[in-house]
Design a protein around this motif. Structure first.
Motif, mmCIF file in Angstrom:
data_model
loop_
_atom_site.group_PDB
_atom_site.id
_atom_site.type_symbol
_atom_site.label_atom_id
_atom_site.label_comp_id
_atom_site.label_asym_id
_atom_site.label_seq_id
_atom_site.Cartn_x
_atom_site.Cartn_y
_atom_site.Cartn_z
ATOM 1 N N PHE A 146 125.978 69.558 -10.572
ATOM 2 C CA PHE A 146 127.038 68.886 -9.821
ATOM 3 C C PHE A 146 128.399 69.440 -10.234
ATOM 4 O O PHE A 146 128.555 69.968 -11.338
ATOM 5 C CB PHE A 146 127.055 67.376 -10.120
ATOM 6 C CG PHE A 146 125.926 66.588 -9.516
ATOM 7 C CD1 PHE A 146 125.275 67.008 -8.371
ATOM 8 C CD2 PHE A 146 125.518 65.400 -10.095
ATOM 9 C CE1 PHE A 146 124.241 66.274 -7.818
ATOM 10 C CE2 PHE A 146 124.492 64.653 -9.559
ATOM 11 C CZ PHE A 146 123.852 65.096 -8.414
ATOM 12 N N ASP A 147 129.395 69.259 -9.351
ATOM 13 C CA ASP A 147 130.766 69.590 -9.753
ATOM 14 C C ASP A 147 131.233 68.538 -10.768
ATOM 15 O O ASP A 147 130.579 67.521 -10.980
ATOM 16 C CB ASP A 147 131.704 69.671 -8.541
ATOM 17 C CG ASP A 147 131.798 68.372 -7.767
ATOM 18 O OD1 ASP A 147 131.858 67.298 -8.396
ATOM 19 O OD2 ASP A 147 131.822 68.426 -6.521
ATOM 20 N N GLU A 148 132.392 68.790 -11.401
ATOM 21 C CA GLU A 148 132.840 67.918 -12.493
ATOM 22 C C GLU A 148 133.032 66.466 -12.066
ATOM 23 O O GLU A 148 132.691 65.541 -12.807
ATOM 24 C CB GLU A 148 134.153 68.441 -13.104
ATOM 25 C CG GLU A 148 133.993 69.668 -13.970
ATOM 26 C CD GLU A 148 134.217 70.959 -13.187
ATOM 27 O OE1 GLU A 148 134.779 70.895 -12.071
ATOM 28 O OE2 GLU A 148 133.824 72.014 -13.681
ATOM 29 N N THR A 149 133.558 66.225 -10.875
ATOM 30 C CA THR A 149 133.813 64.848 -10.450
ATOM 31 C C THR A 149 132.507 64.098 -10.201
ATOM 32 O O THR A 149 132.360 62.942 -10.593
ATOM 33 C CB THR A 149 134.698 64.811 -9.189
ATOM 34 O OG1 THR A 149 134.076 65.571 -8.153
ATOM 35 C CG2 THR A 149 136.072 65.371 -9.465
ATOM 36 N N LYS A 150 131.548 64.751 -9.570
ATOM 37 C CA LYS A 150 130.254 64.108 -9.316
ATOM 38 C C LYS A 150 129.502 63.876 -10.626
ATOM 39 O O LYS A 150 128.870 62.839 -10.811
ATOM 40 C CB LYS A 150 129.418 65.002 -8.388
ATOM 41 C CG LYS A 150 128.739 64.285 -7.275
ATOM 42 C CD LYS A 150 127.953 65.285 -6.443
ATOM 43 C CE LYS A 150 127.730 64.775 -5.053
ATOM 44 N NZ LYS A 150 126.958 65.695 -4.235
#
Length: 175
Positions: A146-150
């Motif tokens: 996942f990307d950092e926010t997810k």
């Protein structure tokens, strides 16, 4: 594009419980999985993978059916069933569907002995609803694509108590 998530849990039972919970979300069309595997690290340090689908059994059943049909053609249905089941089981044993088994064994080496981890291959999901359902189940995110926010949202959801916004701490746990 699929995403890979690996979450560590203190017990195999907890990992299985969360896998069942995620599979229930799949039935509600909130998440689409390519694979969901529980990896267990035994107290001796060996890695055991609990796959969703037993490819050996599926191959044996399919091979047995085809072997029976071909055996009827040559008037040897029992022999055809036996050969078909054996060859199907062998083919199923060496078939790898979903997440690569060697990758999972390598990643699961990071687990503590006697604990388990859940590998999820997520094709797509309704993030807010899935994370709300997983809120407070516990577990530690070991790896994710996942990307950092997810990823941060997943970590927060796993750590939160159901219905609360504060992360669960050891001091707040009931005695």
């Amino acid at each position: 594009m699929s995403d890979l998530v690996f979450i560590a849990f203190p017990t195999e039972e907890k990992a299985e419980q969360v896998r069942r919970q995620v599979l229930a979300l799949q039935k509600e069309y909130l998440i689409e999985l390519g694979d969901a595997v529980v990896a267990v690290k035994t107290p001796e340090g060996q890695i055991k993978l609990n796959q969703m689908i037993n490819m050996t059994a599926a191959g044996a059943a399919s091979g047995g059916l085809w072997g029976t049909l071909i055996g009827f053609i040559f008037l040897m249905p029992l022999f055809g069933t036996a050969v078909g089941a054996a060859s199907g089981a062998l083919a199923g044993r060496f078939t790898d569907v979903g997440i690569n088994d060697e990758f999972m064994r390598e990643a699961a080496r990071a687990l503590q002995p006697g604990t388990a981890g859940l590998f999820l291959l997520v094709r797509r999901m309704t993030t807010d609803k899935v994370l709300a359902d997983l809120r407070g189940v516990g577990g530690t995110v070991m790896r994710t694509s996942f990307d950092e926010t997810k990823e941060a949202a997943l970590r927060e959801a796993l750590a939160q108590c159901a219905g609360m916004s504060e992360p669960k701490t050891a001091a707040a746990a009931p005695a």
